[in-house]
Write a protein that holds these residues in place. Sequence first.
Motif, mmCIF file in Angstrom:
data_model
loop_
_atom_site.group_PDB
_atom_site.id
_atom_site.type_symbol
_atom_site.label_atom_id
_atom_site.label_comp_id
_atom_site.label_asym_id
_atom_site.label_seq_id
_atom_site.Cartn_x
_atom_site.Cartn_y
_atom_site.Cartn_z
ATOM 1 N N PRO A 1 0.621 23.713 10.462
ATOM 2 C CA PRO A 1 -0.222 23.887 11.564
ATOM 3 C C PRO A 1 0.018 22.400 12.500
ATOM 4 O O PRO A 1 0.672 21.338 11.599
ATOM 5 C CB PRO A 1 -1.513 23.379 10.654
ATOM 6 C CG PRO A 1 -1.749 23.061 9.022
ATOM 7 C CD PRO A 1 -0.010 23.633 8.945
ATOM 8 N N LEU A 2 -0.696 22.919 13.073
ATOM 9 C CA LEU A 2 -0.695 21.766 14.677
ATOM 10 C C LEU A 2 -1.175 20.190 14.038
ATOM 11 O O LEU A 2 -2.250 20.821 14.113
ATOM 12 C CB LEU A 2 -0.533 21.821 15.529
ATOM 13 C CG LEU A 2 0.772 22.429 16.151
ATOM 14 C CD1 LEU A 2 -0.028 23.544 17.186
ATOM 15 C CD2 LEU A 2 1.915 22.413 16.574
ATOM 16 N N LEU A 3 -1.014 19.209 14.665
ATOM 17 C CA LEU A 3 -1.882 17.817 13.994
ATOM 18 C C LEU A 3 -2.907 17.742 15.203
ATOM 19 O O LEU A 3 -2.085 18.272 16.387
ATOM 20 C CB LEU A 3 -1.126 16.552 14.333
ATOM 21 C CG LEU A 3 -0.439 16.460 12.513
ATOM 22 C CD1 LEU A 3 1.072 15.458 12.976
ATOM 23 C CD2 LEU A 3 -0.903 17.073 12.157
ATOM 24 N N ASN A 4 -3.743 17.742 15.316
ATOM 25 C CA ASN A 4 -5.099 17.419 16.207
ATOM 26 C C ASN A 4 -5.606 16.634 15.763
ATOM 27 O O ASN A 4 -5.984 15.773 14.802
ATOM 28 C CB ASN A 4 -5.837 18.814 16.373
ATOM 29 C CG ASN A 4 -5.498 19.584 16.948
ATOM 30 O OD1 ASN A 4 -4.476 20.112 17.775
ATOM 31 N ND2 ASN A 4 -4.956 21.253 15.940
ATOM 32 N N ALA A 5 -6.692 15.592 17.454
ATOM 33 C CA ALA A 5 -7.492 14.350 16.685
ATOM 34 C C ALA A 5 -8.810 15.426 16.333
ATOM 35 O O ALA A 5 -9.159 16.076 16.508
ATOM 36 C CB ALA A 5 -7.774 14.035 18.581
ATOM 37 N N GLY A 6 -9.089 13.793 14.660
ATOM 38 C CA GLY A 6 -9.825 14.659 14.588
ATOM 39 C C GLY A 6 -10.354 14.918 12.781
ATOM 40 O O GLY A 6 -10.931 15.376 12.027
ATOM 41 N N GLN A 7 -8.597 15.299 12.986
ATOM 42 C CA GLN A 7 -8.151 15.967 11.746
ATOM 43 C C GLN A 7 -8.051 15.348 10.789
ATOM 44 O O GLN A 7 -7.940 13.679 10.914
ATOM 45 C CB GLN A 7 -6.934 16.758 11.921
ATOM 46 C CG GLN A 7 -6.242 17.665 10.766
ATOM 47 C CD GLN A 7 -4.667 17.915 10.648
ATOM 48 O OE1 GLN A 7 -4.393 18.249 12.038
ATOM 49 N NE2 GLN A 7 -3.406 18.217 10.177
ATOM 50 N N LEU B 1 -0.237 8.288 20.133
ATOM 51 C CA LEU B 1 0.418 7.030 20.585
ATOM 52 C C LEU B 1 1.326 7.308 20.629
ATOM 53 O O LEU B 1 1.652 6.757 21.531
ATOM 54 C CB LEU B 1 0.137 5.951 19.085
ATOM 55 C CG LEU B 1 -1.027 5.416 18.760
ATOM 56 C CD1 LEU B 1 -0.863 4.607 18.435
ATOM 57 C CD2 LEU B 1 -2.643 5.435 20.259
ATOM 58 N N GLY B 2 2.310 8.510 20.377
ATOM 59 C CA GLY B 2 3.552 8.596 20.667
ATOM 60 C C GLY B 2 4.072 9.401 19.952
ATOM 61 O O GLY B 2 3.986 10.083 18.624
ATOM 62 N N MET B 3 5.240 10.869 20.517
ATOM 63 C CA MET B 3 5.973 11.826 20.211
ATOM 64 C C MET B 3 7.799 11.131 19.985
ATOM 65 O O MET B 3 7.778 10.462 21.347
ATOM 66 C CB MET B 3 5.723 12.691 20.735
ATOM 67 C CG MET B 3 4.541 13.285 19.844
ATOM 68 S SD MET B 3 3.859 14.623 20.591
ATOM 69 C CE MET B 3 4.285 15.823 18.987
ATOM 70 N N GLY B 4 8.571 11.353 19.559
ATOM 71 C CA GLY B 4 10.267 11.998 19.558
ATOM 72 C C GLY B 4 10.283 12.616 18.205
ATOM 73 O O GLY B 4 9.685 13.292 17.737
ATOM 74 N N GLY B 5 11.662 12.676 18.403
ATOM 75 C CA GLY B 5 12.440 13.363 17.787
ATOM 76 C C GLY B 5 12.468 13.692 16.191
ATOM 77 O O GLY B 5 12.403 14.824 15.843
ATOM 78 N N MET B 6 12.343 12.460 15.925
ATOM 79 C CA MET B 6 11.311 12.375 14.471
ATOM 80 C C MET B 6 10.518 12.525 13.745
ATOM 81 O O MET B 6 9.959 12.700 12.605
ATOM 82 C CB MET B 6 13.036 10.796 13.519
ATOM 83 C CG MET B 6 13.653 11.100 13.692
ATOM 84 S SD MET B 6 15.302 11.822 13.188
ATOM 85 C CE MET B 6 14.390 11.760 11.687
ATOM 86 N N GLY B 7 9.800 12.389 14.956
ATOM 87 C CA GLY B 7 8.085 12.481 14.341
ATOM 88 C C GLY B 7 7.576 11.818 15.222
ATOM 89 O O GLY B 7 7.452 11.663 16.440
ATOM 90 N N SER B 8 5.879 11.479 14.563
ATOM 91 C CA SER B 8 5.268 10.817 15.860
ATOM 92 C C SER B 8 4.515 10.420 15.182
ATOM 93 O O SER B 8 4.169 9.837 14.547
ATOM 94 C CB SER B 8 4.159 12.036 16.674
ATOM 95 O OG SER B 8 3.188 12.777 15.330
ATOM 96 N N VAL B 9 3.524 9.529 15.925
ATOM 97 C CA VAL B 9 2.537 8.153 15.931
ATOM 98 C C VAL B 9 1.338 8.626 15.940
ATOM 99 O O VAL B 9 1.256 8.643 16.879
ATOM 100 C CB VAL B 9 3.646 6.775 15.831
ATOM 101 C CG1 VAL B 9 2.500 5.625 15.775
ATOM 102 C CG2 VAL B 9 4.641 6.409 15.483
ATOM 103 N N TRP B 10 0.383 7.927 15.523
ATOM 104 C CA TRP B 10 -1.049 8.786 15.332
ATOM 105 C C TRP B 10 -2.136 7.620 15.189
ATOM 106 O O TRP B 10 -1.615 6.626 14.429
ATOM 107 C CB TRP B 10 -1.651 9.596 14.678
ATOM 108 C CG TRP B 10 -1.550 11.147 14.805
ATOM 109 C CD1 TRP B 10 0.196 11.620 15.214
ATOM 110 C CD2 TRP B 10 -2.007 11.988 16.088
ATOM 111 N NE1 TRP B 10 0.297 12.824 15.369
ATOM 112 C CE2 TRP B 10 -1.057 12.871 16.345
ATOM 113 C CE3 TRP B 10 -3.127 12.382 16.690
ATOM 114 C CZ2 TRP B 10 -1.183 14.155 16.380
ATOM 115 C CZ3 TRP B 10 -3.315 13.164 17.124
ATOM 116 C CH2 TRP B 10 -2.516 14.218 17.317
ATOM 117 N N ALA B 11 -3.006 7.220 15.980
ATOM 118 C CA ALA B 11 -4.116 6.160 15.532
ATOM 119 C C ALA B 11 -5.023 6.950 14.833
ATOM 120 O O ALA B 11 -5.318 8.039 15.090
ATOM 121 C CB ALA B 11 -4.394 5.541 16.735
#
Length: 662
Positions: free
Chosen positions: A2-8, A20-30
Amino acid sequence: MPLLNAGQHLTPTLKLLRCLGMGGMGSVWAAENLALGTQVAVKLMAPVHISNAPSTQRFRQEAQAAARIRSPYVATVFDHGMTEDGQPYIVMELLEGETLKRRLQRLGPLPPEDVLRLFGQTARGVGAAHKLGVIHRDIKPDNLFVIDDEGEPFVKVLDFGIAKQLDATSDLTATGVAMGTPPYMSPEQYDDTKRVDLRTDLWSMAVVTYEMLTGKLPFEGSTLVVLAIAIAKGEFRPPSSLRPELPRSVDAWMARALSVDVAGRFGSAMEMADALASAMKPAPERERRSSIPAGPQVSLPHADTEPEEVPRSRAPGKLLPDAIGARFEPAPRSVGKAAPAAGPDGGEELRLEIADDPERGVLSLDILGIPTWGRALSFDERGESLFVAFATGEVVCFDLARKRMRWWNRANVRADCLATGAGYVAVGYADGQIRVFDADTGTQQISLLHPTPFVRALAINPSAKALASSGHDDQVVLWSLTKGERLQVASAQGGGVRAIAFDRRLGLWATGSPADRTVRVWDASFRPMQVLRGHGSAVRSLAFAPDGSYLAAGCHDGALVLWATRRWTLEKTLRGHKKPIVSVAFLPGAGIAGSIVTGAENLRIWGIVTGKTQVMLGSGEVEVTGVAARLDGKGIASATADGRVLVHRWPIHPSLGAPSSK
C-alpha cells in the motif's frame, strides 16, 4: 504494497506525519514516536527495491554503520527494522534546516568563515566514521544537512547507504562497479570502488569545499565519460581565479586535496581541516604567526574524533610551559598610543591601543592588526584585571590600574568562553580543549579535554576549586582545578548546554539549554535539585546575583528572565532587546543585587526593582558579544563585534547613556 499516507501507523509506536522528501531509493517522513511523545525521521525503502537482496542489505548496512558512529556531526540513528508488510525502515533524529545543496542554491558561494566552520564539522563527522573503519563513499552537498545553531550553521553528515566497512566480509559491490555521485567521486572510485580507502572521502570533501568557495564544481563534463576523463587528469581552475579575495594558499591546499595520486593527499580528515584553517588566514597573519619563535610546548591530544576518556592532568601544583603562546610584560608607555608587546625574541607580536577618558570614566581597549572580537570577558575578584577571550584564540589580561596588558596567550583555534575564580582563568575553545591559566602570571596550569568539541560554557566554584564545562552534547563535566581530574559527569538538558553559572553564597550550579528551554539547578556536587520553566525560549546566558537572591537567564528571543532563589519562583520577565541576550551579569549596589547588565544588539542596564531599563549604550548597529561587571559594583566591561573592549565606571556618565523608561 500500500501507498504511504500521513496518519498511517508504520508500526504500533510510529505514526507518519508528513513526507519530507522522495528519491529513487525511497522516501523520508516525519513521524511521531507514540511511546515517547517525540518526533523522529523515518527513512523507507522504495517498494521497487525491496525484492533486490543487495539493495536491502545495503539499506540495513546504512543503519548499522550510522548507528555505530557517535558524533554530534553525524545524524543519529535510533532504530531500524521491517514493517509487517515487509518494508525496511530506519528511524533517525528529525533535523530542521536544509541540505548544503539547497543552501548553495539559495545563497551561492559561502563566506569563508562559514566554509571553515562547515568543513571542520564535516571533518569531525567523517573522521568519526573513519575511526570505526567506515568509509562513506558518497560525500556531497545532498548528504550534508545544515541546521541553525543559534545563528551559526552546523552540519550533520547523512546517508551511509553505500558506506564501505573496512572489516566487512560481505560482497555487496562487485569489483569494477563504480558507486557514488559522479561529480564528487574520486579517480579511484571510477576504477574500482571495492579498493578505495578513507582518502576517497577526503577527495569528495575537497570537491564540496571547492563548490562552497566558488559556487562551481572543479571538474565538469557533458557526459559521464567526459567527466571521468576530466577527474582522471586532475586539472581544475584555482579557486582564487574565481574568487580573487581568497588567499593563494587555498589554491595550494586544493591542489593537494584533489591530487590524482592518492598518496599525495592529506592523511586524515582533521589534518585536512587544520591545513584549510591555516590556508584561509590572510597572508600577513600567516607570516606573523609563522614568525613566532619555537619554544617549549605541551603536547596536547589531537585526533579525528574525541577520545572516550578524558586525559588526566600533570602533577598537582606543577606549572607547565605555556602551550599556546608567549607571555610578556610590556614596558610602560603613554596612554593613547599603540605600543607593540614584544615576544621572547623581542619581535613585535600584539599591539594594544588604550584610550582613556577619565572625565567620563571610559577606558577603550583595542588590539590592532588582528581582525577579531571578544567572545567572553570577566573581571578578577578584586576588579583590578580584566580577562578577554578573543575569537581568533588570543586570551589577554588587561591591568586596569596601570592601563596596560599584563600577559597574553594564543591558540590557533577560536576561543568561545571564559571563567575566572580562585586565582584561575579557564578558557574553552572550539576544538574541545580547556586551558587553565594562573590569573596573575598567565602560566598554563593544566589542559583538559571536554568529551565533545565546541566548549560552550564554563563556570568556577572558587571555594572547591572546581570547574564545570559543557560542550555540544548534554553532558556537564565537573573538574578539579588543582588535580585536573574529572570529578563528576552530569547528563543535563538534551540538545546541549549553552550556559553555566555558579552561586558562591548558596553553593549551587545552574545550567541552561537552547533545546529544551529549561534552566536546571544542581547542588555543589552536580546532583539535580530544580527544573525551571516558563520563559519559553532558548537560554543563551545565565548569572546568579552576588548575594544569591536571584538567578537571571538571557534568552534567544531577547527576554531577560528572573527567578527568586528563595522559592524558585519566576519573578520577572523583562523585554526590550530585539536580539538574543548573549551575556548577562549582575551589578551589585550596597551589597545587594541592584541592577543587571545584558548584552545583545546593545548594552542595557536594568533596575531589578522597577524592571525597567536604566541605561542603554550603543545604537544597535554593532552587537555586544559579551558583558561583565565588577563584584564591587564600580565598573562594567563590554566587548563588541567591531573588536572594541570598553570599561565603564558605574554609574554611567550622563553623556554616554541616557536613562530610559522602557
